[in-house]
Design a protein around this motif. Structure first.
Motif, PDB file in Angstrom:
ATOM      1  N   MET A 145       0.827  -1.209   0.000  1.00 24.69           N
ATOM      2  CA  MET A 145       0.000   0.000   0.000  1.00 24.69           C
ATOM      3  C   MET A 145       0.858   1.254   0.000  1.00 24.69           C
ATOM      4  O   MET A 145       0.467   2.282  -0.550  1.00 24.69           O
ATOM      5  N   ASP A 146       2.044   1.168   0.636  1.00 33.17           N
ATOM      6  CA  ASP A 146       2.931   2.335   0.660  1.00 33.17           C
ATOM      7  C   ASP A 146       3.363   2.716  -0.750  1.00 33.17           C
ATOM      8  O   ASP A 146       3.412   3.887  -1.108  1.00 33.17           O
ATOM      9  N   GLU A 147       3.649   1.694  -1.570  1.00 33.28           N
ATOM     10  CA  GLU A 147       4.051   1.980  -2.949  1.00 33.28           C
ATOM     11  C   GLU A 147       2.890   2.546  -3.758  1.00 33.28           C
ATOM     12  O   GLU A 147       3.071   3.457  -4.573  1.00 33.28           O
ATOM     13  N   ALA A 148       1.709   1.988  -3.507  1.00 38.34           N
ATOM     14  CA  ALA A 148       0.516   2.486  -4.211  1.00 38.34           C
ATOM     15  C   ALA A 148       0.315   3.960  -3.893  1.00 38.34           C
ATOM     16  O   ALA A 148       0.056   4.776  -4.779  1.00 38.34           O
ATOM     17  N   GLU A 149       0.469   4.284  -2.607  1.00 37.25           N
ATOM     18  CA  GLU A 149       0.290   5.663  -2.179  1.00 37.25           C
ATOM     19  C   GLU A 149       1.313   6.580  -2.855  1.00 37.25           C
ATOM     20  O   GLU A 149       0.991   7.639  -3.373  1.00 37.25           O
ATOM     21  N   ARG A 150       2.569   6.091  -2.851  1.00 36.75           N
ATOM     22  CA  ARG A 150       3.635   6.888  -3.459  1.00 36.75           C
ATOM     23  C   ARG A 150       3.358   7.149  -4.928  1.00 36.75           C
ATOM     24  O   ARG A 150       3.764   8.161  -5.481  1.00 36.75           O
ATOM     25  N   ASN A 151       2.684   6.207  -5.571  1.00 43.57           N
ATOM     26  CA  ASN A 151       2.436   6.352  -6.996  1.00 43.57           C
ATOM     27  C   ASN A 151       1.046   6.887  -7.305  1.00 43.57           C
ATOM     28  O   ASN A 151       0.561   6.781  -8.432  1.00 43.57           O
ATOM     29  N   GLY A 152       0.395   7.447  -6.273  1.00 43.94           N
ATOM     30  CA  GLY A 152      -0.878   8.125  -6.500  1.00 43.94           C
ATOM     31  C   GLY A 152      -2.035   7.200  -6.825  1.00 43.94           C
ATOM     32  O   GLY A 152      -2.957   7.586  -7.545  1.00 43.94           O
ATOM     33  N   ILE A 153      -1.981   5.955  -6.302  1.00 40.44           N
ATOM     34  CA  ILE A 153      -3.085   5.029  -6.559  1.00 40.44           C
ATOM     35  C   ILE A 153      -3.946   4.936  -5.300  1.00 40.44           C
ATOM     36  O   ILE A 153      -3.428   4.672  -4.210  1.00 40.44           O
TER      37      ILE A 153
END
Lengths: 275, 471
Positions: A145-153
């Motif tokens: 989820m952290d990566e998703a957040e970083r990528n605006g998802i």
């Protein structure tokens, strides 16, 4: 299809006979959990976070070729957890996919935790939907989820959970975020507090629908407690040799859930399984 | 009951014709459609372009046709350079502690207890010293190299290596995933051989198994680093020594990859004929490496496990070394018999009898090759330092002392270069050989995997030695 309704708390539904055959030592464990998911979604990291083990993880697909096992205790229940090889699908026949599929089908884990990459949900759903065809009890661990957040998802967790009919837990396993929630949901599904209503794929072809219905009814008569006759019917139609073999040798009978056997009529008397 | 089961299977067979052949595709379509529907309802992307912008840019550079390979070599060289630079001092410290002070203490203790000399010799001069050598020679480079390598892995760089290598492997008639199993082999060949299970085709899997030994493993990196530092680094001014020796190690590793490709090609054209199958390789996103956790797990998972393995094998090897050096027939030790017998052949391929004997003793673990060579050199040439008697190491508290010791044993730059080559090209360790047998269940393929690299190693060392002597 949803013929199974857990009415007793704390009673394991896994198939001890087959689990032993699959190499799982079930002594001293109340529940069995399978960890499935696409390659490189962080299954091993989730596994480590749950068990406190430090199995080596790596940032590449296909690291786990064999099954890893561990255990943990939560809410007074002892859990055995099995990390399956990462697969994109359960419909083809490579060794790693067979390991995963056979385990979910023949081992009937009490809960199947599907680990998915939140940044690539659409591709991951392919496997998620297939797993939901086989099992009634699953939890989706929406990892990275952290990566998703970083990528605006952004992902609407509640809607996703409603669509799939199973609990969805957002996690960032590398940072140990969301693991307590995951444990809570695993426990609720395992003990039957949370009743999953897994989404099943709509078969649009009317001919296919009819054929599945026909086969599924036959299967139900022969194996009254088989939880996923439609899926088995579909595999039969595809000519899946493993499934055909399982029917012929009667291995499929062992898939009937053990605690239901005690309620079932005497005509299908089975060896009672001790755990 | 049995009839009923057959009936169901029969029914399925009949229905299959009615439904028609392409329902698998239509089912997959349904799955994709439902997946698409669910995503539409639940996922929102703030900015389509923004997503993975950094990853895409970085991938353009590290998987580029022109920049991909140079970046690979440079990264690898940097890792070795740091390892070479960083491990010298801790090595000295450990050596003077374990091979110096602690050895003296143990010896004194054993004398005060009046322990019979052969027991004292076997256990302390043999077993203990071999272990002490393994720790002081192996631990520092491993403790630096593995965390660095694990950081690269954690960051997500390894699949890019596989991506770069993929087309080369397919041209060689092998499976693209062999690039992954080869990378695993850089850690441990036994693990690399097990990892070949990800390859479906038996033909391509066999190629991957047979050629995995061409990936320098954990046990061989320290040998490469030490010998390169002493012999290659010694050829150039001190300020260049680190870079040049790191370059030499990269050279050997790359040679291993090239030989792996050539051998794969040769196998796929001869005994394992066939076309390469296709596959999808997913490039995972880059992730900021977790430095502290990486340090911890690479220390526990890799450094200590490899070191432990080396120690476990070093002790019995030490006993063997002491024994072959101290059991005499007609006044000549067993070790000397073997060394003198094989020396003419060994010299012909630019090595020496001691090295070949060390490789026989060290079959269980590549990790103990260097300590075995050092101990045998001392024994064979009767070099005595602090301790006295055959099979006793004297104290070498720095790289230059190791160098002096080897030079006293008649080593030249050629010996160093050829040892690096032979370390790349010789039989896999016994664990790997056993794993190959377990995976293939075939004595034929196990034997081929074992002897092919030895033959290649001997041929290559012979050629290098002959060409070297022309100049």
């Amino acid at each position: 299809m949803n013929s199974f309704n857990a009415n007793c708390e704390n009673c394991p539904v896994h198939n001890a006979n087959n689990l032993v055959k699959l190499g799982i030592d079930m002594k001293d464990f109340d529940f069995v959990i399978a960890l499935a998911g696409n390659p490189n979604t962080g299954k091993s990291t989730v596994f480590n976070a749950l068990t406190g083990l430090r199995q080596h993880t790596g940032n590449w697909p296909g690291k786990t070729v064999t099954r890893a096992e561990g255990g943990f205790e939560f809410n007074g229940h002892k859990y055995k957890i099995v990390d399956l090889p990462g697969t994109y699908s359960l419909l083809s026949t490579s060794t790693d996919e067979e390991v995963a599929r056979n385990f979910i089908l023949f081992g009937q884990p009490d809960v199947t935790v599907i680990v998915a990459d939140a940044t690539r949900l659409e591709r991951n759903l392919n496997l998620i939907l297939q797993v939901l065809e086989i099992t009634d009890r699953a939890v989706l661990c929406l990892n990275l989820m952290d990566e998703a957040e970083r990528n605006g998802i952004e992902i609407d967790i509640r809607t996703l959970s409603k669509e799939l009919g199973i609990p969805v837990v957002p996690t960032a396993a590398r940072q140990k975020e969301g693991i307590p929630d995951l444990l809570q949901y695993i426990d609720e599904v395992a003990t039957g507090k949370y009743k999953c209503k897994p989404r099943r794929i709509k078969k649009r072809d009317p001919k296919l629908q009819k054929a599945i219905k026909l086969l599924s009814n036959e299967l139900k008569q022969l194996f009254p407690n088989l939880p996923n006759t439609e899926w088995v019917a579909l595999r039969l139609l595809e000519g899946d040799q493993e499934i055909i073999k399982a029917i012929k040798t009667g291995e499929l009978e062992h898939l009937e859930r053990t605690e239901l056997l005690s309620n079932a009529s005497d005509s299908i008397k089975k060896e009672k399984v001790t755990i | 009951m049995v009839n009923k089961k057959e009936e169901i299977v029969e029914l399925a067979n009949n229905l299959r014709w009615e439904v028609g052949g392409n329902f698998h595709d239509s089912l997959m379509e349904s799955i994709y459609k439902e997946a698409g529907d669910i995503v539409k309802k639940t996922v929102r992307k703030k900015d389509e372009k923004h997503a993975f912008g950094f990853d895409k840019k970085l991938d353009k550079i590290v998987t580029n046709k022109w920049t991909g390979f140079p970046i690979m070599f440079i990264l690898l060289a940097i890792v070795f350079w740091i390892t070479v630079q960083g491990s010298n001092y801790p090595s000295q410290l450990l050596s003077s502690l374990l091979v110096g002070d602690l050895y003296e203490t143990l010896k004194g203790f054993s004398h005060s207890l009046a322990i019979p000399q052969w027991i004292d010799g076997l256990l302390i001069d043999g077993g203990y010293l071999a272990m002490a050598w393994v720790i002081s020679v192996m631990l520092p480079p491993m403790a630096i190299f593995f965390p660095l390598f694990t950081l690269l892995e954690d960051f997500g760089y390894l699949p890019r290596v596989a991506f770069n290598m993929d087309s080369l492997f397919r041209k060689a008639g092998a499976h693209g995933k062999q690039a992954l199993t080869m990378s695993m082999g850089f850690g441990c060949n036994a693990a690399g051989v097990i990892a070949t299970r990800v390859i479906d085709s038996p033909r391509e899997r066999l190629i991957a198994i047979i050629t995995n030994n061409f990936s320098l493993c954990n046990g061989r990196w320290p040998t490469q680093i030490l010998i390169a530092t002493i012999f290659i680094g010694g050829l150039v001014p001190a300020n260049l020594a680190g870079i040049i020796s790191a370059g030499a190690v990269v050279g050997v590793a790359v040679l291993g990859v090239v030989l792996s490709l050539i051998t794969s090609w040769g196998l796929s054209k001869t005994v394992l004929k066939g076309e390469a199958s296709t596959f999808n390789l997913e490039l995972p996103p880059y992730r900021p490496p977790r430095v502290l956790q990486t340090l911890y797990t690479s220390l526990i998972d890799r450094t200590l496990i490899v070191l432990w393995r080396a120690i476990v094998f070093a002790f019995p090897a030490g006993l063997v070394i002491w024994s072959v050096a101290n059991i005499h027939i007609d006044g000549i030790s067993l070790a000397d018999y073997f060394i003198n017998w094989i020396d003419p052949f060994a010299i012909l391929i630019g090595l020496n009898g001691i090295i070949l004997l060390a490789y026989v003793i060290a079959i269980p673990a590549n990790e103990i090759v260097i300590p075995t060579i050092l101990m045998l050199t001392v024994v064979h040439f009767g070099l005595h330092g602090v301790g006295a008697g055959a099979g006793v190491m004297f104290q070498t508290d720095s790289l230059s002392a190791t160098k002096q010791l080897l030079e006293a044993g008649g080593w030249t730059v050629l010996t160093g270069v050829n040892l690096m080559l032979f370390s790349l090209l010789h039989n896999p360790c016994s664990t790997t050989i056993y794993t190959i047998y377990e995976e293939t269940k075939s004595i034929k393929w196990t034997a081929l995997s074992t002897f092919l690299p030895i033959v290649m190693g001997i041929v290559l060392c012979f050629l290098v030695a002959q060409i070297w002597q022309l100049f």
